[in-house]
Design a protein around this motif. Structure first.
Motif, short mmCIF file in Angstrom:
data_model
loop_
_atom_site.label_atom_id
_atom_site.label_comp_id
_atom_site.label_asym_id
_atom_site.label_seq_id
_atom_site.Cartn_x
_atom_site.Cartn_y
_atom_site.Cartn_z
N GLY A 255 36.79 26.64 102.20
CA GLY A 255 35.36 26.47 101.96
C GLY A 255 34.72 25.55 102.99
N ALA A 256 33.44 25.68 103.13
CA ALA A 256 32.70 24.85 104.07
C ALA A 256 32.45 23.48 103.47
CB ALA A 256 31.38 25.52 104.43
N SER A 257 32.42 22.48 104.32
CA SER A 257 32.22 21.11 103.87
C SER A 257 31.15 20.45 104.69
CB SER A 257 33.53 20.33 104.00
OG SER A 257 33.35 18.99 103.66
N VAL A 258 30.55 19.42 104.13
CA VAL A 258 29.54 18.66 104.87
C VAL A 258 30.18 18.03 106.10
CG1 VAL A 258 27.92 16.74 104.73
CG2 VAL A 258 28.29 18.19 102.75
N GLY A 259 29.44 18.03 107.21
CA GLY A 259 29.93 17.40 108.42
C GLY A 259 30.00 15.88 108.29
N ASP A 260 30.55 15.22 109.32
CA ASP A 260 30.77 13.79 109.24
C ASP A 260 29.50 12.98 109.47
OD1 ASP A 260 33.47 14.18 108.81
OD2 ASP A 260 33.90 14.30 110.95
N GLU A 261 28.51 13.55 110.18
CA GLU A 261 27.31 12.79 110.50
C GLU A 261 26.42 12.63 109.27
OE1 GLU A 261 23.52 13.03 113.61
OE2 GLU A 261 25.14 14.48 113.71
N ALA A 262 25.93 11.41 109.03
CA ALA A 262 25.09 11.14 107.86
C ALA A 262 23.70 11.71 108.06
CB ALA A 262 25.01 9.64 107.62
N GLY A 263 23.05 12.04 106.96
CA GLY A 263 21.69 12.56 107.00
C GLY A 263 20.67 11.43 107.10
N ARG A 264 19.38 11.79 107.03
CA ARG A 264 18.33 10.78 107.13
C ARG A 264 17.10 11.24 106.36
NH1 ARG A 264 14.52 11.80 111.62
NH2 ARG A 264 14.99 13.85 112.52
N THR A 265 16.24 10.29 106.06
CA THR A 265 14.98 10.56 105.38
C THR A 265 13.86 9.90 106.17
OG1 THR A 265 16.03 10.68 103.20
CG2 THR A 265 13.66 10.23 103.27
N HIS B 104 38.70 27.78 97.08
CA HIS B 104 40.02 27.89 96.46
C HIS B 104 40.08 26.94 95.27
CE1 HIS B 104 41.53 30.52 99.63
NE2 HIS B 104 40.82 29.75 100.46
N LEU B 105 39.96 27.50 94.09
CA LEU B 105 39.84 26.71 92.87
C LEU B 105 41.03 25.78 92.66
CD1 LEU B 105 38.51 29.50 90.47
CD2 LEU B 105 37.18 27.87 91.84
N ALA B 106 42.21 26.22 93.05
CA ALA B 106 43.42 25.42 92.82
C ALA B 106 43.41 24.13 93.64
CB ALA B 106 44.66 26.24 93.15
N ASP B 107 42.58 24.06 94.69
CA ASP B 107 42.53 22.86 95.53
C ASP B 107 41.66 21.75 94.95
OD1 ASP B 107 44.14 24.20 97.28
OD2 ASP B 107 42.56 24.67 98.73
N SER B 108 40.90 22.05 93.91
CA SER B 108 40.03 21.06 93.29
C SER B 108 40.46 20.84 91.85
CB SER B 108 38.58 21.54 93.33
OG SER B 108 37.78 20.82 92.43
N SER B 109 40.74 19.60 91.48
CA SER B 109 41.17 19.34 90.11
C SER B 109 40.09 19.70 89.11
CB SER B 109 41.57 17.87 89.95
OG SER B 109 40.47 17.02 90.25
N VAL B 110 38.81 19.49 89.48
CA VAL B 110 37.71 19.81 88.57
C VAL B 110 37.55 21.32 88.42
CG1 VAL B 110 35.21 19.66 88.25
CG2 VAL B 110 36.48 17.66 89.01
N LEU B 111 37.51 22.05 89.55
CA LEU B 111 37.33 23.49 89.48
C LEU B 111 38.53 24.18 88.83
CD1 LEU B 111 35.67 24.28 92.93
CD2 LEU B 111 34.58 23.91 90.71
N ARG B 112 39.71 23.66 89.08
CA ARG B 112 40.90 24.23 88.43
C ARG B 112 40.79 24.07 86.92
NH1 ARG B 112 46.40 25.35 88.82
NH2 ARG B 112 46.58 24.95 91.05
N ALA B 113 40.46 22.86 86.49
CA ALA B 113 40.42 22.58 85.05
C ALA B 113 39.33 23.38 84.34
CB ALA B 113 40.23 21.09 84.82
N LEU B 114 38.12 23.39 84.92
CA LEU B 114 36.99 24.02 84.23
C LEU B 114 36.97 25.53 84.33
CD1 LEU B 114 33.96 21.67 85.02
CD2 LEU B 114 35.10 22.00 82.82
N TYR B 115 37.54 26.07 85.42
CA TYR B 115 37.38 27.50 85.66
C TYR B 115 38.70 28.25 85.79
CZ TYR B 115 32.62 25.95 86.27
OH TYR B 115 31.40 25.37 86.03
N LEU B 116 39.54 27.89 86.74
CA LEU B 116 40.78 28.65 86.93
C LEU B 116 41.64 28.64 85.68
CD1 LEU B 116 42.46 30.28 88.93
CD2 LEU B 116 43.52 28.13 89.69
N ASP B 117 41.82 27.47 85.09
CA ASP B 117 42.66 27.37 83.89
C ASP B 117 41.96 27.89 82.64
OD1 ASP B 117 44.55 26.24 85.51
OD2 ASP B 117 44.20 24.18 84.87
N ALA B 118 40.66 28.20 82.75
CA ALA B 118 39.91 28.70 81.59
C ALA B 118 39.72 30.21 81.61
CB ALA B 118 38.54 28.01 81.54
#
Length: 445
Positions: free
Chosen positions: A353-363, A255-269
């Motif tokens: 939209g899907a989001s990263v879970g709370d658990e941190a990753g590892r290397t 949902h573009l309107a929920d992100s200030s960046v996506l709204r500015a760069l795409y929805l409003d453009a």
């Protein structure tokens, strides 16, 4: 790159979200050596947004002169540009790269360098003819973990490399996004074998110090797209998410309107170019694959088995090197699970939209030499994007040149860009024919 003036004069073409990495670097930490003198895009609104961000971050700074795509050559002349950064749609890279080279400019281009063999030949020919420099922004080369892998292999810790196994997983947040955007059309992006996997094929070329010779591949659209969506009962009756009630509770919708960046760069453009950044991942028009298996033989004699999955529950990768004296194994978990994130919009909870879970990753990097217990190699994790690769790459591209050679050879030129690209192009050809493809049939690099 030569310093013709106290500060080099740089322009950026293609002012979408990816360009933010460069506009922030050029107007901030690298502004003492590089002067940002031009923006160029098909959409004037997006250029204005980047200027708003720059002037807000640096009060008193004048806006960067903005030019339409039709005035690209005029911008190069009028602003006396030395360096062009190309962040436009992948299939247009060659147009801007070649015109910039012919105008006497050096070029930094986002990966992939381009999307097909003819375009790659145009770039290589122009680079040789003009003698100017082309750098491809392979930021994963600068990730400290990947640099450690390069050092271990080059030092002979596991001897001669016989084979590599490489699996890359894109989660439901990241993977789905390629099927909402212009990347969903192979004519624009070359498919994930080109747009995404060029990163991974470049890493293997660089790690092994070799280049591909033969490619065989199988791939298809298994999860996304209208046919797969209907078969699994995931399809929703909307074309794009914005303004659609059917998208409100779809965990695959953005949902573009929920992100200030996506709204500015795409929805409003959108009023300028009609581009929709929030298309239905299970809608029609998807021409790229989401599940791909590749077998590569290299000039060194080593082989690669590679798999890319764009619908995984977690994000990250495994790569294993089998050598004459042992094995090196790398595991990177960038996210451990994806979940749909809820928020309140008025009185109604909305999935956006899907989001990263709370658990941190590892290397984890393990060296397994023959007749010895396994040894974990500790590598400091880098800060910032791509495991710390972004900031290091930007410093190499735009920072003070000391003249000292990089023993890891991380700088990627046009030939490196072509060699990473050609593996994906050969895989695409193999998808269609069902046969192995000799790389030189497509591009002799």
């Amino acid at each position: 790159m030569t310093l013709d003036r106290e500060r080099r004069r740089c322009a950026v073409v293609g002012l979408g979200a990816r360009a933010q990495l460069y506009t922030e670097a050029l107007s901030g930490p690298h502004a003492d050596l590089i002067e940002l003198v031009g923006f160029c895009d098909v959409n004037t609104h997006r250029m204005a947004v980047h200027n708003e961000w720059i002037t807000a971050a640096h009060p008193g700074r004048a806006p960067v002169p903005a030019y339409s795509a039709a005035d690209f050559d005029l911008m190069l002349r009028r602003e006396r540009v030395d360096l062009v950064v190309v962040c436009s749609v992948d299939s247009t890279h060659d147009e801007y790269i070649v015109r910039a080279l012919e105008a006497g400019c050096d070029v930094v281009t986002e990966k992939p360098m381009t999307t097909d063999a003819d375009r790659a030949r145009r770039i290589l020919d122009a680079q040789r003819r003009t003698g100017r420099e082309v750098r491809v922004a392979f930021n994963y080369r600068y990730n400290p973990v990947h640099s450690a892998v390069r050092e271990l292999l080059a030092s002979g810790e596991i001897g001669e490399i016989g084979s590599v196994h490489f699996e890359w997983l894109l989660d439901l947040r990241h993977g789905a996004d390629y099927f909402r955007r212009w990347h969903r059309d192979k004519a624009d992006s070359g498919g994930l074998m080109v747009h995404k996997s060029t990163h991974h094929f470049d890493l293997v070329n660089w790690w092994l110090g070799t280049h591909p010779e033969t490619v065989y591949a199988q791939g298809g659209l298994f999860f996304y797209g209208d046919t797969a969506g209907r078969r699994r009962g995931l399809a929703r009756p909307y074309t794009r998410a914005h303004g659609s009630p059917a998208a409100r509770d779809d965990p695959f919708a953005v949902h573009l309107a929920d992100s200030s960046v996506l709204r500015a760069l795409y929805l409003d453009a959108e009023h300028e170019d009609g581009y929709h950044r929030d298309q239905n991942v299970f809608g029609p028009g998807v021409t790229i694959e989401d599940d791909m298996a590749v077998l590569v033989r290299y000039a060194s004699g080593a082989t690669l088995t590679y798999h890319l999955t764009a619908y995984a529950p977690w994000e990250g990768y495994r790569v294993c090197f089998n050598g004459s004296e042992g094995r090196l194994e790398l595991l990177v978990e960038e996210s451990t699970w994806s979940r749909p994130r809820m928020r309140t919009d008025g009185a109604s909870p909305v999935m956006h939209g899907a989001s990263v879970g709370d658990e941190a990753g590892r290397t984890e990097l393990l060296l397994r030499r023959f007749w010895e217990p396994p040894r974990e190699v500790k590598v400091p994790t880098g800060e910032g994007g791509h495991g710390g690769g972004d900031v290091r790459m930007l410093a190499d591209l735009f920072g003070q040149r000391t003249g000292a050679a990089d023993p890891l050879g991380r700088a990627a030129d046009a030939v490196d860009g072509a060699r990473s690209l050609v593996t994906g192009l050969a895989a695409n050809r193999s998808f269609e024919s069902g046969l192995p493809v000799g790389v030189r049939e497509l591009l002799d690099v």
